[in-house]
Structures are given as C-alpha cells and as structure tokens.
Enzyme design. Structure first.
Site, PDB file in Angstrom:
ATOM      1  N   GLU A 782      51.219  51.908 -74.829  1.00  0.00           N
ATOM      2  CA  GLU A 782      50.099  51.196 -74.208  1.00  0.00           C
ATOM      3  C   GLU A 782      50.067  49.812 -74.817  1.00  0.00           C
ATOM      4  O   GLU A 782      49.898  49.668 -76.028  1.00  0.00           O
ATOM      5  CB  GLU A 782      48.802  51.959 -74.479  1.00  0.00           C
ATOM      6  CG  GLU A 782      47.713  51.623 -73.479  1.00  0.00           C
ATOM      7  CD  GLU A 782      46.558  50.895 -74.106  1.00  0.00           C
ATOM      8  OE1 GLU A 782      46.555  49.642 -74.019  1.00  0.00           O
ATOM      9  OE2 GLU A 782      45.685  51.546 -74.689  1.00  0.00           O
ATOM     10  N   CYS A 816      41.984  45.925 -75.991  1.00  0.00           N
ATOM     11  CA  CYS A 816      43.054  45.753 -74.996  1.00  0.00           C
ATOM     12  C   CYS A 816      42.421  45.460 -73.639  1.00  0.00           C
ATOM     13  O   CYS A 816      42.985  44.777 -72.807  1.00  0.00           O
ATOM     14  CB  CYS A 816      43.887  47.017 -74.845  1.00  0.00           C
ATOM     15  SG  CYS A 816      44.126  47.930 -76.333  1.00  0.00           S
TER      16      CYS A 816
END
Ligand SMILES: Cc1cc2nc3c(=O)[nH]c(=O)nc-3n(C[C@H](O)[C@H](O)[C@H](O)COP(=O)(O)OP(=O)(O)OC[C@H]3O[C@@H](n4cnc5c(N)ncnc54)[C@H](O)[C@@H]3O)c2cc1C
Length: 1022
Positions: A782, A816
């Site tokens: 990720e 993120c």
C-alpha cells in the site's frame, strides 16, 4: 416497562386547558384545511412531503441544495435529478410540472420559478426577515399582538476565527439597532412589565459554539477561554443597552461544556446579579433532568434567578444518527412519548423551583403547554417567573391563544438570508412533517382526546451520565433498533451484496469529562515510562542488540520516547529460522484458536486504550482524538480478521454426483510485515494479525520512528497467547535487515505500507527467485497518493471547507489518505479559497498531546526538510496563500496553501506527505474529474456536491480506491470502508475488507472420485 404519566394532581386541569387551547387554535380554519383549500405550491410541497416519505427525503435534499444553484436552468436540472429518482412516486401535479425535456426550455424555467418561489415562501414562514428592516417590521407586528421576541441571527457555520468575531460583532450591532428602534415602541404592559418590574424589550438568542471556531469538548479550558472573552463583551454591551441575552442549546456533544462554561461565567461578580440572562435545556436528552437538578442547586448558590428555557430539542435525527455511527450510547430518548413525559416532569420540577429559576416553556404542543399552565396556576407562579415560547411560524395560533389566556408569550425569531439559514429551515421542515410531531398530528385533525392524552412510555431505563436513569419511564439505551426509523434525510443505502454488520470498536467520546481525565492520566503515566530500551523479540525472547536508536517525540526531540535495539543480519537469520521451525505447528493450529488469540489481543488493546493513545501521541505526534481513532482501528482489525478467517475456513464445496470438490485455503509460510510510522499501531496490527490468523509465521519490522509502539503491540500479542517463533518483533534498519528479509529465500510474503519508492523496490526485489527458493513471493504494497477533493457549485461550502481543512491538515497531512489537491469549479473558486485560508489560519498548531492542537509536528527532521523543499518549489510555481507561525522547538511545518496551481505543477503531482495543499481552478465538472485523475496515484478522493448527476459520474469515473462524497476523505473504518488504492498507490486488496485475507492464503482444490464400481450416493435418492 410501561408507564402512564397521567394521574398527577394536575391532570384534570391539564386536559381542560389543553381543550380550551385546541379549541381556540382550531376556531380559525385549521392550517391543514387551509392548505388543502389554498393549494399554493408551498403548501402542496409540505402536504406531499407529509404523505410520501420518499418524496420528503428527495424534496428536502433538493431544498437544501437550492440556494447554491445559480440559474433557473440549474434549478430545473436539479429538480429533475432529485425528484425524477425512480424510487420516488410523484403526485400528478408535480409530475406534470417536471415533464420537460430540457432544463433550458420554457417549461423547465417555469418549473424552476414555481418551485423556488414556493421554497422562498416556505422559508418566509419560518424566518422572520432577511434584513434588519424586515425583521423590525415583524417584531413590531408581534408586539402589537402582545408577544415579546428573542432574535436569532442565522449565519454560516463558524469555521474560522473571522466568522466567530463577525458573529459577535453582528450581535453587538443587532442589539444596538434594536434598542435604538425600541425607543419608538410604546409600552406593551403584558410583555414589558411583570410584577412591577420593567422587562427588557430586546432579547437575543446566541449559540456558544459560534464564539470560537475551534470549540471542542476535548479542549474545555482552551474553548472556555476563547468563548468567554467574546461573551463577556456581549454581556457587558447588553447590560449597557438594557437587552437580555439567552443561550441556546446545540448538539449533545457540546452540552456539558456549554453548561459548564455558563455556570462558571455567570457566577463571576460582574454577571452574578444579572437576571436577564437565560440558558436552555432539552428534554429529549436522557441526562436532562439531572442537568436541571444541578442547575437548581447552582442557582441557589448564585442567589439570583435566571431563565431556563425548556424545549424538547431540535437535533433528534442528528443525535440518533451520530450515536449509531459511533456506536455510542444514544443520548436522546427513542420514543417521542418518553421525551414528552420527561418534558412534563421537568416542567414541574422547574416550576416548583421558580424562586430560583424563571421558567420559559418552549413548545408548540398544546398538551405540553397546558400542563405547564396547570402547574403554574396551581402553584400561583408570579408572572415574571413564567413565560411561554414558540418558534416564529410554528405556533402562531397557539401563541395567540396563550396571549388571550393572559400569559406572557415570546416568539423566537430567526433573522437572516436563506442560504445561511438553510440548516434552520430544514430542521423546521423536518419537525413539521415528522409523523410523531404534535403539529403534524394536529393538522391531520386527529381526535382531540388522542392529541392531548398523557404520554405513555414503554422504554427501558438506561444509565445516563448522571448515573441513574434520567427518567423512571424511559431509555432503550444503546439501541440499534432505531436504525431505519429515523426521520432523517439519508437515502436508503442500495446494498448489492449485503454484508453482515461488523460491530466496530467505538471511539472515545471526549465530551465526557471522565474520558478526558483518563487521557490526561495516561499521558502522565506513559511519560514516567519514557526512555526504556526495547529489544527485538526473537523466538520468544528479547535479544540484546549491539546497536540502538533513539525514538523521540517529534514535538520535542530532546524527549526520548524509547531506545530501540536494531536487529543485526545474524539475528534476522535466527528469526527467520525460528519462524520456519514454528510454521508446521502454527499452520495446524485450529483456526478458532488462532482467531481467539486475535480477539484476546483486541480485548487487551481495549483495556490499554488510553495508554496506547498516549504512546501514539508522544512517539509520532498524532493528536489525541486521532490517536484514539487509531486504537479503535487496531482493535477492529483484530476482531474483523478473526471473523473473516473463520468465514474462509470452510472453503467452498462444488460437489457433483460421484465426485466431491473442495476449495480450501492454506497459509503461505513466512510473512514479513514492514509497517509505517504514520499509523504506527493500526497498520502494524492490521498487516500482522492478517498474516497470523491465516496461519503464517510473521516477522514485524516497524518503521524506526515508531518502533516503541510496535513493541507495545508485540507485548499485547504475546500476552494474548501467540506462540514463540510464530510472531517476532524485529525492529531494524529498513535498508539493511528489511531488505535482507525481503530477499530471503524462505520469505513467502511481504506486506508493506509506505512510500512508492520503497514499495516498488520491494516489489522488484521480491520478484527475483533466489538460489534455493522454490516459490514466488507475494507482495502486498500500500503506497502513496496525491489525493484530490473536488468542490462543485452545488456544494455546501461550510461543509466543504471544514472537510478540506480536516482532510488536508489532520495529522499534518501525513495520512496516506490526506487531501493534497483541492479542485474547485470556477464560479465558487474565490469564495472557497477565501474561506479555506481563514479556516486554516484558525487552526491551533502545537504538540500533539495538547487538547487544543489540530495540527501537530511532522515525524522527523528529514520529513520537515523535504516538505520545506517542496514549499520552496511551490513558491516558484504558484501563489502561496497561507503560512502560519509554528512552534520553534520540534519538527513543525506550517499548514500551507498554494492557490491557482497548474494541474501539472510539481506541487500538484508529487506526493509531499505533509500539510501542503494545492488549490486548482477548473472550468467545469468534466474538467475537474480530468484533473483529479491526472496523477500516477489512485488512493482516496472526495467530492463535495449536491448534484446527483455529478455524484453518479464521480462514482464511476473518479479513479480512486476510496471515494468519499460530502465528507472528509480520511479516517476509513474497518469493514465499513475497506481501504486501499490502485495505479501507483498500491497492489493488493483492501485492508479491512472481505478480500484482504485471501492474499495471505493459497487456495487449493481437492477433487475425489467417490464412485466405486459405478456406485455412489446420489443426493435425494435412497
Ligand atoms: C422558543 C424556542 C426556543 C428553542 N430553542 C431551542 C434550542 O436552543 N435548542 C434546541 O435543541 N431546540 C430548541 N427549540 C426547538 C425545539 O426543540 C423544537 O421546536 C421542539 O422540540 C418541538 O417540540 P414541540 O413540543 O413543539 O413538538 P412535539 O411534536 O410535541 O415534539 C417534537 C419533539 O419531540 C422529540 N422527538 C421526536 N421524535 C422522537 C422520538 N422518536 N423519540 C424521542 N423524542 C422524539 C424531538 O425533540 C422533537 O423536536 C426551541 C423551541 C422554541 C419554541
């Protein structure tokens, strides 16, 4: 439990008075009858909303968007978008009105004019004037009818300090103008005098939260100071002018703080003798009676009465939805009758204490008012001590009937433009059209006996903040049974594949003083444990290392959080060997047993919630509320993956006659988890427990800057019963031991979250088959994002600006999912930018542990310097609109906004991972989507819009893994919002989602021919 709140000594008189009042209000033709007869479009809209729940939802959604729509064509298009929804059955008249092919056409324009005029007329019913001139006219009319007033200034949401200051100034100005005007008003004894006392002719109603843009229950002291500074100015000026001030009550989250602040402020010498002030209590709250008792005690100490306005409460839908979403105890009663019963009990308590508190009974319910009158008459309450109140446009006939009966009546009159008044208007429309509302039932001409019958309650009592049940008759407690019953505006969620609901761990409710105290205590306790050394956990033992590194508080780098022993290559080899040895036993361990270890870990985390939050706060500089949310997420990962593995364990059966086919899963082997510092607990936990519960032996290598928190996770997993060698905590240098473990031939799987650069390197390294390696490695990575929020012309700008600020600057933009591009349509660009700048300037920047902090430090000096480099580059590419002062000590970077940024600029393309936002102007919505999609990333994205076609288009064309509409783009919740992206944002399925565990497993198919000599059992045949 069923309780009938009837047989009090006041009941007979209550019924009698209620009948008189109803009679008086119904003598004139009922409003409902008028509505039917007149059939003006505004009346029709309301009548349809009442009879058709689907239409009600869509209609109110349309009304909410209407003031933002700039042209008739836009209005016509939105009318069709909202009301043309297939789920809504339209009355013929409306169907005919909307039957136009083109919003530009004459019929389209006619529909737009008809409906917007109708909505304006509706708004004028509830809003006393858009200008001071209009409102003064309204007030003079009310006074002529012997009704006093209290004026409420409608305004935009207070999200900037400029808004808060302007709120104060507008009120000062309003009081000034009204008192000037009041000099021309002739005395109206029924409202201007009582018991020989001259009463203030001007009264204003204010909202406490509007005096400080960062009003937050987590920060009671800071909020109190800011709010009180402004309120003192207001109260002093009110005194000079002879005006009265009343404090409204808002959402439950602010209630304790509002009462606390007012109790303290109104005890100050300067204000202690003021009797022209008032506060509000909401009887729909389970806490409310306890609060009233507290206020009575307080008023006795104060020695001078003030007014308590008793209302039922205006935010029932909102409170119910919020408690359901957060899994918090529902603060409001579930049953309307419980609220009514509580209102009557509180009325009695208030009136019985009239020497300490003046009572203002705010209701449009004839029975509620009648009960108050019955009590007041029997107790002989002096006129000064008792008044009745209604909202402008809600109880006109009732108010007149009350005046005729000789009572003191006050009308709450909101004043302002429709756009800032929309939230108010929607609340009134909801209230008026709700099935349970007295007004609606009365309009429907229900039988009198039914309308004025005493409330019957059958809820179970529940503990309230005051310890005991707030009302003997009520309380269904923490209920999920109201999910579908709210009168809210939520669209019924389409659910293509229904998934059983997962019960997420509730975040801490910092509105509760106890929660705040626990958080502070935990910070102190953790502080006493700073500076310890944390060694790697290898095969069940903590192994000393030759090298250690300090993990420091980024807000104060001289504070060492812990020393972290760095794993050597030899130790990494030992750990990998231990994992290899432990694997056969762990893969055979029953899934239930593995899942139960995760559940136990979740329990342990819940028990250490405050402590873990404190570690997060201090080690990585995350503000307390967000740190607490992270602990919830970690707990959720444990429970969710435990459930998921049990679901997957059974595999699939594809049998046919004579042949069994089983599809089952097996673990892959050894998993290396490389976790980031930005979610030091949640992401580390998620990846680790996913690997473990699927049967893989797992090595956790956390980021160096968050290794202490990972050590806490290790403690928890060990305490939960994870065997030695199955889980190992292996802090170390990423470039050294991280790379070594990734490349190791015995590693089967790497789960990584972090930068694109490292992620891509891991992907490449893992692809190389090493000598003696007989498998291909699986990489779950990720990585970053360059997340955009689009704001279109129809957006609720208050909501959009607040959402952008939170998404961009929460945790200093280091999530993120953080927003780093804001794409704004040209017509609203300047307004959005102006509000965004002010809202950003209003943020508090400081150490994460301070309750006032919204923006903390960045993680370390390297990050700070890198972000500052980007800011310097940005200066050459675009206009810098905001830079704020930051503390000198610590790794702070100012929240920074660049405006008029080109979509191709470096600051609009590179992942900065800091509090830097690029605002981009676009001409239309397709352009906005093209710009949003014009990066290498596809992680999160947001859209603020009330245009259904834009929402539909974004749903299919906005290239992001997680799309958030009309809300912040951070804070994904396990199971509800599985998280992860595509393009260069990552590879692999979404964390916290139904496919995630599959990546940690290898599927196998086992087929057996069960025929013997042509014989096999055939299902259904003996
Ligand atoms: C002068 C004045 C000032 C006001 N100031 C405030 C204020 O500061 N803050 C504020 O919040 N409100 C305020 N209100 C608004 C007020 O709360 C609503 O107008 C009022 O609740 C409507 O109640 P009612 O008695 O007129 O009508 P009713 O129809 O008898 O009651 C409706 C109320 O019942 C409650 N209710 C509805 N459904 C349920 C359910 N399923 N379970 C439990 N309870 C339910 C809700 O409170 C709803 O508003 C004020 C009202 C007046 C008249």
């Amino acid at each position: 439990m069923v309780v009938q709140v009837a047989n009090s000594i006041y009941e007979t008189q209550t019924i009698e008075i209620a009948k008189q009042l109803l009679d008086a209000t119904r003598q004139k033709r009922s409003f409902f009858a008028q509505m039917r007869d007149n059939m003006r479009w505004d009346d029709k809209l309301l009548a349809w909303a009442m009879s058709n729940p689907g239409l009600r939802v869509q209609l109110f959604r349309f009304i909410d968007a209407l003031p933002a729509l700039q042209s008739k064509t836009e209005i016509a298009r939105h009318l069709q978008d909202y009301l043309g929804d297939e789920s809504v059955e339209l009355p013929t008249a409306l169907k005919n009105l909307l039957n136009f092919a083109n919003p530009d056409s004459m019929p389209g324009q006619l529909a737009a004019s008809t409906v917007s005029t109708a909505v304006e007329t509706l708004a004028n019913k509830y809003i006393a004037g858009a200008t001071i001139k209009q409102v003064i006219k309204t007030i003079e009319r009310l006074r002529k009818d012997k009704m006093a007033f209290t004026l409420d200034l409608l305004g935009e949401a207070v999200i900037t300090e400029a808004d808060a200051q302007s709120y104060l100034e507008r009120y000062l100005d309003l009081m000034e103008q009204l008192t000037q005007e009041g000099k021309n008003w002739s005395t109206m004894p029924p409202i201007d005098q009582a018991d020989g006392e001259e009463l203030p002719r001007v009264q204003v109603s204010v909202k406490l939260t509007a005096f400080y843009s960062q009003f937050d229950p987590l920060d009671p002291e800071g909020s109190k100071k800011q709010v009180c500074d402004r309120i003192r100015i207001l109260l002093r000026r009110a005194k000079e002018l002879g005006a009265a001030v009343h404090f409204d009550m808002e959402q439950y989250v602010y209630k304790d703080m509002t009462l606390g602040i007012l109790k303290e402020l109104l005890m100050e010498n300067e204000f202690r003798d003021r009797t022209d002030l008032g506060i509000t209590l909401q009887a729909y709250l389970r806490d409310a009676k306890g609060d009233l008792n507290d206020i009575i005690t307080w008023a006795k100490q104060r020695g001078n009465p003030l007014t308590v306005r008793l209302v039922k409460g205006a935010y029932w839908d909102q409170e119910t939805i919020k408690s359901l979403q957060n899994h918090w105890q529902q603060p409001v009663y579930n049953q309307k009758s419980a609220t009514d019963a509580n209102f009557e009990e509180m009325t009695q308590l208030l009136l019985e204490n009239h020497q300490y508190l003046y009572a203002a009974i705010g209701s449009h319910n004839v029975r509620s008012q009648a009960k108050a009158i019955a009590i007041a008459e029997q107790l002989n309450i002096p006129r000064r001590h008792f008044e009745m109140q209604v909202l402008y446009g809600m109880g006109d006939q009732l108010a007149k009937a009350l005046v005729q009966r000789g009572h003191r009546v006050r009308v709450y009159a909101p004043y302002g433009e429709l756009l800032p008044g929309m939230a108010y208007l929607i609340r009134r429309l909801l209230e008026n059209t709700a099935n349970s509302s007295f007004l609606r039932q009365s309009l429907e001409e229900r039988p009198v006996d039914e309308l004025i019958a005493p409330p019957v309650v059958d809820e179970e009592p529940v503990e309230t903040r005051h310890g005991a049940s707030g009302n003997q008759a009520v309380g269904a407690g923490f209920t999920d049974n109201v999910t579908a019953k709210t009168d809210n505006l939520t669209k019924p969620a389409p659910s293509p594949i229904p998934h059983p609901p997962f019960a997420n761990a509730p975040d801490t409710d910092y509105a509760q003083a106890e929660a705040r105290e626990k958080a502070q205590t935990a910070l102190q306790t953790v502080r006493q444990q700073l500076g310890k050394t944390y060694y790697p956990l290898i095969n069940g033992d903590y192994q000393p290392t030759t090298e250690t590194v300090d993990s420091v508080n980024p807000a104060n780098p001289s504070e060492i959080i812990g020393k972290v022993g760095l794993l050597s290559i030899d130790q990494a080899e030992t750990a990998l060997n231990a994992a290899k040895a432990a694997f056969p036993g762990w893969r055979r361990t029953p899934v239930k047993q593995r899942a139960d270890i995760l559940r136990q870990a979740a329990e342990l985390m819940e028990g250490r919630r405050e402590e873990l939050s404190a570690w997060i706060c201090l080690e990585v500089g995350k503000a307390l509320r967000e740190a607490d949310g992270e602990v919830s997420e970690a707990i959720d990962f444990c429970r969710y993956y435990a459930d998921e593995m049990e679901r997957l364990e059974g595999g699939y059966i594809y049998d046919v006659a004579g042949e069994t086919n089983r599809y089952v899963y097996q673990p892959r082997g050894i998993a290396v988890v490389i976790s980031p510092w930005n979610f030091p607990l949640a992401i580390a936990t998620g990846m680790t427990v996913a690997a473990l519960v699927t049967g893989n032996c797992t090595l956790l290598k956390p980021a160096e800057t968050s290794s202490v928190i990972a050590a806490k996770l290790a403690e928890i997993l060990v305490a939960a019963g994870i065997p030695p060698g199955v889980f190992q905590y292996v802090p170390g240098k990423g470039s050294l031991v991280g790379a070594y473990m990734v490349k190791h031939p015995d590693t089967h799987l790497i789960a990584f979250t972090g930068s694109q650069e490292v992620g891509c390197r891991i992907y490449a390294d893992a692809a190389i088959v090493q000598p003696s390696q007989n498998h291909l490695k699986r990489v779950i990575a990720e990585m970053g994002g360059k997340n955009a929020i689009i704001v279109d012309e129809s957006a609720d700008l208050d909501q959009a600006v607040a959402g952008v600020v939170k998404s961009a600057f929460g945790y200093s933009g280091q999530k993120c999912s953080a927003c780093s591009r804001v794409i704004v349509l040209d017509p609203i660009y300047d307004t959005v930018v102006e509000r965004l700048i002010e809202a950003t300037r209003s943020l508090n920047i400081g150490a994460a542990e301070l309750p006032s902090t919204q923006v903390g430090p960045v993680i370390d000096a390297t990050a700070r310097n890198r972000i500052q480099d980007y800011i310097e580059k940005g200066r050459q590419e675009a206009e810098i609109a905001v830079e704020c002062e930051v503390p000198e000590t610590g790794y702070f970077v100012s929240p920074t906004i660049f405006t008029n940024v080109s979509p191709d600029a470096k600051i609009a393309q590179a992942e900065i991972f800091g509090p830097v936002v690029a605002v981009i102007r676009v001409k239309d919505f397709p352009d906005a989507l093209a710009v949003a999609n014009g990066t290498n990333y596809a992680l999160t994205g947001g859209l603020y819009s009330r245009t259904p076609s834009h929402i539909d288009q974004a749903s299919t064309e906005f290239e992001v893994g997680n799309l958030y509409i009309n809300r912040t783009i951070t804070g994904a919740i396990v199971s509800r919002q599985p998280f992860g992206g595509f393009k260069l944002s990552g590879v692999g399925s979404k964390a916290g989602g139904p496919d995630y565990l599959l990546q940690f497993l290898e599927p196998r198919t086992i087929t057996e021919n069960i025929q013997r000599q042509g014989f096999a059992p055939i299902e259904g045949v003996d």
